[in-house]
Scaffold this motif. Sequence first.
Motif, PDB file in Angstrom:
ATOM      1  N   MET A   1       0.840  -1.208   0.000  1.00 52.51           N
ATOM      2  CA  MET A   1       0.000   0.000   0.000  1.00 52.51           C
ATOM      3  C   MET A   1       0.868   1.248   0.000  1.00 52.51           C
ATOM      4  O   MET A   1       0.545   2.241  -0.657  1.00 52.51           O
ATOM      5  CB  MET A   1      -0.946  -0.003   1.204  1.00 52.51           C
TER       6      MET A   1
ATOM      7  N   LYS B   1      -6.321   2.843   1.240  1.00 56.18           N
ATOM      8  CA  LYS B   1      -7.234   2.023   2.040  1.00 56.18           C
ATOM      9  C   LYS B   1      -8.682   2.270   1.635  1.00 56.18           C
ATOM     10  O   LYS B   1      -9.490   1.332   1.560  1.00 56.18           O
ATOM     11  CB  LYS B   1      -7.048   2.321   3.531  1.00 56.18           C
TER      12      LYS B   1
ATOM     13  N   LYS C   1     -11.257  -0.479   0.092  1.00 54.72           N
ATOM     14  CA  LYS C   1     -12.575  -0.713   0.699  1.00 54.72           C
ATOM     15  C   LYS C   1     -13.663  -0.648  -0.369  1.00 54.72           C
ATOM     16  O   LYS C   1     -14.582  -1.475  -0.383  1.00 54.72           O
ATOM     17  CB  LYS C   1     -12.822   0.322   1.800  1.00 54.72           C
TER      18      LYS C   1
ATOM     19  N   ASP D   1      -4.107   6.299   3.555  1.00 53.52           N
ATOM     20  CA  ASP D   1      -5.542   6.282   3.870  1.00 53.52           C
ATOM     21  C   ASP D   1      -6.388   6.299   2.596  1.00 53.52           C
ATOM     22  O   ASP D   1      -7.454   5.670   2.544  1.00 53.52           O
ATOM     23  CB  ASP D   1      -5.911   7.461   4.770  1.00 53.52           C
TER      24      ASP D   1
END
Length: 197
Positions: free
Chosen positions: A154, A169, A173, A166
């Motif tokens: 990541m 992420k 998601k 973030d």
Amino acid sequence: MSDNPIFLCGRTADEVLKNGYQHYLDNVPEEDLLLLKKINDSGFDFLKNLSEEDRMQHSISYDFHLKQPIGKPILINHKLKPLLLDNSSNLWIALCLVSISSHAKAGNIRIKNEFDKSYFEYDLINNIWSEKPAILLKKREKDVLRYSAQGLTMEQIAEILFVSIDTIKFYKKQIFSKLKVKSITEATAIAIELSLF
């Protein structure tokens, strides 16, 4: 015929080729043989309802177990793409691609249109096909999937895309939600299977 030993169940590629369908009868657990029969019947019935041109534009994908000479059976994904039809417009020659499945259990039967991204899933309980809407991934979601498939972390993906971890992420998601998966490995496999890249 590939000589990948995982898919040959302890035999050579020549032996598997010579044995033909008997290879499956000898190396697929009994419960999955019943599943393969159901897949064949339902898949061919599905194709019969398509025009000759449409038959050539669809592929079928499903998962089943193969026994191994040592250890537990492995779950593989089988994808068949028609190449030629016979004089009666029945499937005659198909390209068969075999890979390790990203799913946890056998089944996962899909027929996909190669051109418009639509696909159908087979419900093994109710024995029906249901059309599923095309899954649309945004460019950044595709980028995250592509870089993840290349083995990047990541942090590395965030650096390449000039965004925060973030944000990566968040993209993951979104991908998991759209593809109804729980891992990037599953997401990548389904994206490849459904040609979402």
